[in-house]
Design a protein around this motif. Structure first.
Motif, PDB file in Angstrom:
ATOM      1  N   ASN A 102       0.818  -1.210   0.000  1.00 32.00           N
ATOM      2  CA  ASN A 102       0.000   0.000   0.000  1.00 32.00           C
ATOM      3  C   ASN A 102       0.849   1.255   0.000  1.00 32.00           C
ATOM      4  OD1 ASN A 102      -3.158  -0.224   0.355  1.00 32.00           O
ATOM      5  ND2 ASN A 102      -2.288  -2.006   1.375  1.00 32.00           N
ATOM      6  N   ARG A 124      -4.023   5.527   0.997  1.00 35.53           N
ATOM      7  CA  ARG A 124      -3.244   4.304   0.779  1.00 35.53           C
ATOM      8  C   ARG A 124      -2.016   4.200   1.693  1.00 35.53           C
ATOM      9  NH1 ARG A 124      -5.412  -0.313  -1.130  1.00 35.53           N
ATOM     10  NH2 ARG A 124      -6.982   0.219  -2.692  1.00 35.53           N
ATOM     11  N   TRP A 166      -9.413   0.542   4.814  1.00 38.44           N
ATOM     12  CA  TRP A 166      -9.530  -0.217   3.563  1.00 38.44           C
ATOM     13  C   TRP A 166     -10.774   0.212   2.790  1.00 38.44           C
ATOM     14  CZ3 TRP A 166     -10.143  -6.268   3.220  1.00 38.44           C
ATOM     15  CH2 TRP A 166      -9.748  -6.695   1.937  1.00 38.44           C
ATOM     16  N   CYS A 235      -1.830  -4.482  -3.676  1.00 43.05           N
ATOM     17  CA  CYS A 235      -2.055  -4.016  -2.305  1.00 43.05           C
ATOM     18  C   CYS A 235      -3.389  -4.537  -1.776  1.00 43.05           C
ATOM     19  CB  CYS A 235      -2.010  -2.491  -2.243  1.00 43.05           C
ATOM     20  SG  CYS A 235      -3.100  -1.641  -3.406  1.00 43.05           S
TER      21      CYS A 235
END
Length: 289
Positions: A102, A124, A166, A235
């Motif tokens: 990420n 991210r 997320w 990711c």
């Protein structure tokens, strides 16, 4: 066969079947040029049928009478099984990998010539740092529970932070996609994983819900398997794999401990699984008796 084996097996089987049907759907139910859904395609109906049947079977098998784990996280999730411990630690290692992926996805993203901003959301790298912290938290929690020592509440909360971030990291892409069928199962996988990661720490605060935790863990893992072939960035794939191992292992451990007899009334619910029960919930304040 014990539920600790049957329910995770059902979750994995539903996920693998859904993965196969999902690939069939992606290859046949969307127009190659525009990506728009083709009406009346049986693959879409089959995909929803698999998802609904998997959910109903998992929910049905998760119902019934369960133990209570009042502020006793250690009693709910302590295990001596090497398979279960290996699954949890595999989740921690994959969280570590997801953290690096990420951060790397943001650092290596191209810069927009007009705005000067990177084309990847700033969420991210924040998610990446949270993944690294959660990996450490899972590792520390496992080590403490193996030795029956105090479990700090902050460690068990970190995976829930990952779930929240997320959702935020993917929201921008989902909002820009006019075809909901393209991302709806990824959305379900992420949302169920986030809810599961919020319910699991509840056992450390006297809010443990065995049924809710089992259902969300097993369905979250199943939907994560279903979308592994959706062509998501590395990711997200690493996070999907981390959630699969972590949620399945935690559900299996919870089922194992749930099958044990409830301690007699008046005795600690921990049943000697931790030192004086002080490590089951948040650490006591200094002025507490």
């Amino acid at each position: 066969m014990r539920k600790a084996v049957v329910l995770p097996a059902v979750s994995v089987a539903g996920g693998i079947l859904g993965l196969a049907v999902r690939q069939f759907q992606l290859n046949t139910a969307f127009e190659p040029g525009t990506g728009l859904p083709i009406a009346g395609q049986p693959a879409t109906c089959a995909m929803w049928a698999v998802a609904v049947v998997t959910a109903l079977v998992v929910i049905g098998l998760s119902l019934g009478k369960h133990r209570t784990f009042e502020k006793c996280y250690t009693s709910a999730f302590r295990t001596t099984s090497m398979i279960q411990l290996s699954g949890v630690m595999a989740g921690a290692v994959l969280l570590l990998a997801a953290g690096f992926f990420n951060v790397e996805s943001f650092v290596s993203a191209p810069v927009d010539l007009f705005t000067g901003a990177r084309t990847v959301s700033i969420v991210r790298p924040i998610l990446g740092v949270a993944c690294l912290a959660a990996a450490a938290g899972v590792w520390f929690t496992v080590q403490k529970m193996k030795s029956g020592q105090q479990v700090k509440s902050v460690w068990v909360l970190l995976p829930s932070l990952v779930g929240c971030l997320w959702v935020m990291a993917n929201y921008q892409n989902w909002a820009q996609d006019p075809v909901m069928e393209q991302y709806v199962f990824s959305l379900l996988a992420v949302m169920l994983s986030m809810v599961a990661c919020y319910l699991l720490p509840g056992f450390a605060f006297g809010k443990g819900q065995v049924k809710g935790a089992l259902i969300t863990c097993l369905l979250g893992a199943s939907f994560c398997i279903m979308v592994l072939g959706d062509g998501l960035p590395m990711c997200d794939v690493a996070l999907l794999m981390a959630m699969i191992f972590y949620l399945l292992s935690m559900a299996s451990i919870l089922l194992t401990n749930d099958a044990k007899p409830q301690p007699p009334e008046g005795l600690p619910t921990c049943g000697g699984s931790c030192q004086g029960c002080t490590g089951c919930g948040p650490a006591p304040e200094k002025n507490d008796p």
